[in-house]
Scaffold this motif. Structure first.
Motif, mmCIF file in Angstrom:
data_model
loop_
_atom_site.group_PDB
_atom_site.id
_atom_site.type_symbol
_atom_site.label_atom_id
_atom_site.label_comp_id
_atom_site.label_asym_id
_atom_site.label_seq_id
_atom_site.Cartn_x
_atom_site.Cartn_y
_atom_site.Cartn_z
ATOM 1 N N ASN A 273 0.847 -1.184 0.000
ATOM 2 C CA ASN A 273 0.000 0.000 0.000
ATOM 3 C C ASN A 273 0.887 1.239 0.000
ATOM 4 O O ASN A 273 2.096 1.152 -0.164
ATOM 5 N N CYS A 274 0.282 2.374 0.159
ATOM 6 C CA CYS A 274 1.032 3.628 0.130
ATOM 7 C C CYS A 274 1.609 4.006 1.494
ATOM 8 O O CYS A 274 2.124 5.112 1.665
ATOM 9 N N GLN A 275 1.502 3.125 2.447
ATOM 10 C CA GLN A 275 1.974 3.432 3.787
ATOM 11 C C GLN A 275 3.476 3.213 3.907
ATOM 12 O O GLN A 275 4.104 2.582 3.070
ATOM 13 N N LYS A 276 4.019 3.740 5.001
ATOM 14 C CA LYS A 276 5.431 3.580 5.289
ATOM 15 C C LYS A 276 5.588 2.922 6.653
ATOM 16 O O LYS A 276 4.751 3.072 7.538
ATOM 17 N N VAL A 277 6.676 2.196 6.819
ATOM 18 C CA VAL A 277 6.995 1.567 8.102
ATOM 19 C C VAL A 277 8.219 2.257 8.679
ATOM 20 O O VAL A 277 9.240 2.407 7.997
ATOM 21 N N GLU A 278 8.095 2.679 9.922
ATOM 22 C CA GLU A 278 9.207 3.347 10.606
ATOM 23 C C GLU A 278 9.786 2.402 11.658
ATOM 24 O O GLU A 278 9.058 1.895 12.513
ATOM 25 N N ILE A 279 11.076 2.153 11.582
ATOM 26 C CA ILE A 279 11.770 1.301 12.549
ATOM 27 C C ILE A 279 12.759 2.165 13.314
ATOM 28 O O ILE A 279 13.639 2.790 12.713
ATOM 29 N N THR A 280 12.595 2.218 14.632
ATOM 30 C CA THR A 280 13.487 3.021 15.465
ATOM 31 C C THR A 280 14.182 2.122 16.478
ATOM 32 O O THR A 280 13.533 1.312 17.146
ATOM 33 N N HIS A 281 15.513 2.262 16.554
ATOM 34 C CA HIS A 281 16.286 1.519 17.549
ATOM 35 C C HIS A 281 16.690 2.487 18.660
ATOM 36 O O HIS A 281 17.538 3.361 18.462
ATOM 37 N N PHE A 282 16.036 2.337 19.815
ATOM 38 C CA PHE A 282 16.400 3.132 20.986
ATOM 39 C C PHE A 282 17.499 2.363 21.717
ATOM 40 O O PHE A 282 17.227 1.519 22.579
ATOM 41 N N PHE B 145 13.471 -1.898 20.080
ATOM 42 C CA PHE B 145 13.089 -1.589 18.713
ATOM 43 C C PHE B 145 11.599 -1.256 18.703
ATOM 44 O O PHE B 145 10.785 -1.993 19.269
ATOM 45 N N LYS B 146 11.255 -0.152 18.074
ATOM 46 C CA LYS B 146 9.858 0.205 17.902
ATOM 47 C C LYS B 146 9.577 0.276 16.412
ATOM 48 O O LYS B 146 10.213 1.043 15.683
ATOM 49 N N ILE B 147 8.646 -0.548 15.972
ATOM 50 C CA ILE B 147 8.305 -0.627 14.549
ATOM 51 C C ILE B 147 6.865 -0.136 14.400
ATOM 52 O O ILE B 147 5.940 -0.694 14.996
ATOM 53 N N THR B 148 6.672 0.904 13.603
ATOM 54 C CA THR B 148 5.370 1.561 13.517
ATOM 55 C C THR B 148 4.925 1.721 12.076
ATOM 56 O O THR B 148 5.733 2.052 11.201
ATOM 57 N N ASN B 149 3.655 1.497 11.860
ATOM 58 C CA ASN B 149 3.060 1.735 10.546
ATOM 59 C C ASN B 149 2.683 3.213 10.465
ATOM 60 O O ASN B 149 1.821 3.682 11.205
ATOM 61 N N ILE B 150 3.335 3.952 9.595
ATOM 62 C CA ILE B 150 3.041 5.376 9.438
ATOM 63 C C ILE B 150 1.905 5.521 8.442
ATOM 64 O O ILE B 150 2.052 5.235 7.252
ATOM 65 N N GLU B 151 0.777 5.987 8.925
ATOM 66 C CA GLU B 151 -0.418 6.092 8.096
ATOM 67 C C GLU B 151 -0.688 7.570 7.799
ATOM 68 O O GLU B 151 -0.745 8.397 8.710
#
Length: 346
Positions: free
Chosen positions: A311-320, A326-332
């Motif tokens: 889809n047109c969404q993006k996934v953001e992966i952040t390593h704290f 690790f926080k993995i988020t669907n950017i809508e």
């Protein structure tokens, strides 16, 4: 002069009508009037259905939140010093039940409401304490907690069909306690599975049998607190939301997560804390070069933003890195969010 007619002397058809019209508050009161009325209520096959049932277990008290279409009823079952009496507190009105332990009084109420339940509950919770920031795991009376879980297991087994609830929240010591309750819960309607630890230290939770259950495969929301899971991330990818601590996260885990999450249409967010990170130097070869941010204390976070081919969404992966998370988020996008919400309402 005509003799007065007490409630207990009324014809059974009248008592049945009273039961059918009574709310939970009235049933709680009726059960505490006398032994005869309690027996009648307990053998009656209908009553108010619960929307939520939240049970908070404290060292010398059980707090039960019964929520029905008529509102919320918070009931406190308390021990009374060294006496074998129970203090029953509801809506600031106190009643002493003599020669009855507070645990026995609670379990009698629990059994009747569980046995009468014939609709899908929104939430079912058995956890320690309440919203008390000063209570620690060490404050938990484990023998009391284990007794209630065992009694709950037996009550659920007596039902003619599995209990239906969208969410279940359980505080346990091990996998066996989770299994003992889940076996009597209908997997088809379960959406949220939350497991909390009753142990004094953060220890590993074996879930090899839990992950084989339909409940694990059906639920979309998973939260495991104060336990460490020794499982690959691949065991979690069917969920849309996860919060848990993993013993190990490897480069392979990140690669599998990336590939599956990008193909998922239900993914929302993973928050994965780890105790050990393997092959950290190879992360860039899997996720690409990160965006590096540094806070005022010099701590660095690493972020990757990846386009989804589905889809047109993006996934953001952040390593704290400092928090080992690790926080993995669907950017809508706002436009996509509005469309999704409109579809969900239709």
């Amino acid at each position: 002069m005509a003799s007065s007619i007490t409630l207990i002397k009324m014809p059974e058809v009248v008592l049945n009508k009273i039961m059918n019209e009574s709310d939970l508050k009235s049933i709680l009161i009726l059960r505490k009037v006398c032994h005869s009325l309690r027996t009648f209520v307990d053998t009656h096959d209908s009553g108010p259905n619960l929307i939520d049932l939240n049970i908070y277990i404290k060292p010398n008290e059980i707090e039960a939140w019964y929520y029905t279409r008529n509102g919320l009823h918070v009931v406190h079952y308390r021990g009374r010093n060294q006496e074998n009496n129970c203090v029953f507190l509801h809506e600031n009105k106190e009643k002493v039940l003599r020669d009855m332990n507070f645990v026995d009084a609670f379990l009698l109420d629990l059994e009747i409401f569980i046995s009468l339940q014939n609709s899908v509950m929104r939430q079912f919770r058995v956890t320690r304490g309440n919203a008390d920031p000063f209570q620690t795991v060490k404050d938990v009376n484990l023998s009391l907690f284990n007794r209630i879980l065992k009694a709950l297991e037996n009550v659920l087994k007596k039902r003619p069909r599995p209990l239906q609830t969208n969410e279940i929240h359980l505080a346990v010591e091990d996998q066996e306690q989770v299994l003992s309750i889940l076996k009597s819960i209908d997997a088809k309607v379960l959406k949220n599975l939350s497991i909390y630890s009753n142990l004094k230290e953060e220890e590993e939770l074996e879930i090899n049998e839990i992950i084989q259950m339909d409940h694990w495969k059906q639920a979309k929301f998973l939260m495991v607190e104060d336990f460490i899971l020794d499982v690959p991330v691949e065991c979690l990818i069917q969920f849309s939301f996860v919060r848990a601590v993993l013993k190990t996260i490897s480069t392979k885990d990140l690669m599998v997560s990336k590939e599956n999450i990008l193909q998922s249409s239900i993914f929302k967010e993973f928050s994965l804390t780890y105790t050990q990170l393997e092959d950290e130097s190879e992360i860039s070869s899997v996720l690409g070069e990160p965006i590096i941010t540094t806070d005022i204390f010099g701590r660095q976070d690493f972020k990757w933003i990846i386009d989804s081919p589905v889809n047109c969404q993006k996934v953001e992966i952040t390593h704290f890195q400092t928090h080992r998370q690790f926080k993995i988020t669907n950017i809508e996008s706002l436009e996509d969010k509005v469309k999704r919400m409109a579809q969900e309402r239709s």
